[in-house]
Design an enzyme around this catalytic site. Sequence first.
Site, PDB file in Angstrom:
ATOM      1  N   ASP A 180       0.829  -1.197   0.000  1.00 20.36           N
ATOM      2  CA  ASP A 180       0.000   0.000   0.000  1.00 20.36           C
ATOM      3  C   ASP A 180       0.866   1.250   0.000  1.00 20.36           C
ATOM      4  O   ASP A 180       1.779   1.392   0.824  1.00 20.36           O
ATOM      5  CB  ASP A 180      -0.903   0.007   1.236  1.00 20.36           C
ATOM      6  CG  ASP A 180      -1.860   1.180   1.237  1.00 20.36           C
ATOM      7  OD1 ASP A 180      -2.839   1.134   0.477  1.00 20.36           O
ATOM      8  OD2 ASP A 180      -1.612   2.158   1.977  1.00 20.36           O
ATOM      9  N   GLU A 225      14.648 -15.277  -0.538  1.00 20.44           N
ATOM     10  CA  GLU A 225      15.117 -16.211   0.486  1.00 20.44           C
ATOM     11  C   GLU A 225      14.099 -17.318   0.740  1.00 20.44           C
ATOM     12  O   GLU A 225      14.393 -18.278   1.452  1.00 20.44           O
ATOM     13  CB  GLU A 225      15.389 -15.471   1.799  1.00 20.44           C
ATOM     14  CG  GLU A 225      16.562 -14.514   1.747  1.00 20.44           C
ATOM     15  CD  GLU A 225      16.758 -13.805   3.077  1.00 20.44           C
ATOM     16  OE1 GLU A 225      16.266 -14.330   4.109  1.00 20.44           O
ATOM     17  OE2 GLU A 225      17.390 -12.740   3.096  1.00 20.44           O
TER      18      GLU A 225
END
Length: 289
Positions: free
Chosen positions: A213, A272
């Site tokens: 956002d 990751e």
Amino acid sequence: MMQTTSTSHYVGSQGADWWRGAVIYQIYPRSFMDSNGDGIGDLKGVIDKLDYIASLNVDAIWLSPFFTSPMKDFGYDISNYRDVDPMFGTLDDFDRLVEAAHARGLKVTIDQVMSHTSDQHAWFEESRQSRDNPKADWYVWADPQADGAPPTNWQSVFGGSAWQWDTRRCQYYLHNFLASQPDLNFRTPAVVDAMLEEVRFWLERGVDGFRLDAVNFCTHGELKDNPPRQEITESFLGVRPDNPYGYQLHQYDKTQPENLVFLERLRALLDEYPAPPAWAKSVMTTRWA
């Protein structure tokens, strides 16, 4: 739309690239489904409706903010990134929601509001206490002009100055939205590290992706006045002609090149969490206001 990776469980018709052309069902928890009769939708209510959502043949759900918040901006003013607001349930409810969604082949994406917090967040409460505390530079603080006026002419998206005077520090702090939503200072390395850890928290809980956002508000430029906008139109950035925000070219207050540096670090974090061969990759979407 940008691809991310995380610990999702299912491969859709597009395989690992399920997000390309995916149908994502947005859920505003507060008004979606009330499971306990208190008049407020909650996470258990979402769980109760997952069979219905799956029957629509959508690929994922997108949850609007459900984090701890004073709700002055309906959850987009977060006071704790790592917990569920009691009106929506608990972290255990969220974990059950993720498990139940994955069991139905649905990915789970959530809103992540990074550019600002609530003024009730512990970080801001510490930051505003003095100019030399450990989090003094975690938010965007600036001295007044010689006549006491705000540092720049920057306007809030919601109207009025984007600067709020704080009597504790005798400085202004930046808020691109409500005055109760102070902007984090992404030019402080510790802030970037902290926000990435907030993202990691949800990745560890099995979230498949994020809607970011107002992500282009994460970094600001020089503290200079924005130039005027020559043409004012009602459609400009979705604000009405009577909102002074639309009268400026937003050259310094948002959408800075440094923002891409942060997004590169966010991308590296998401990498990751590679999906095993039989699992799916996820989605990260952004709102560029």
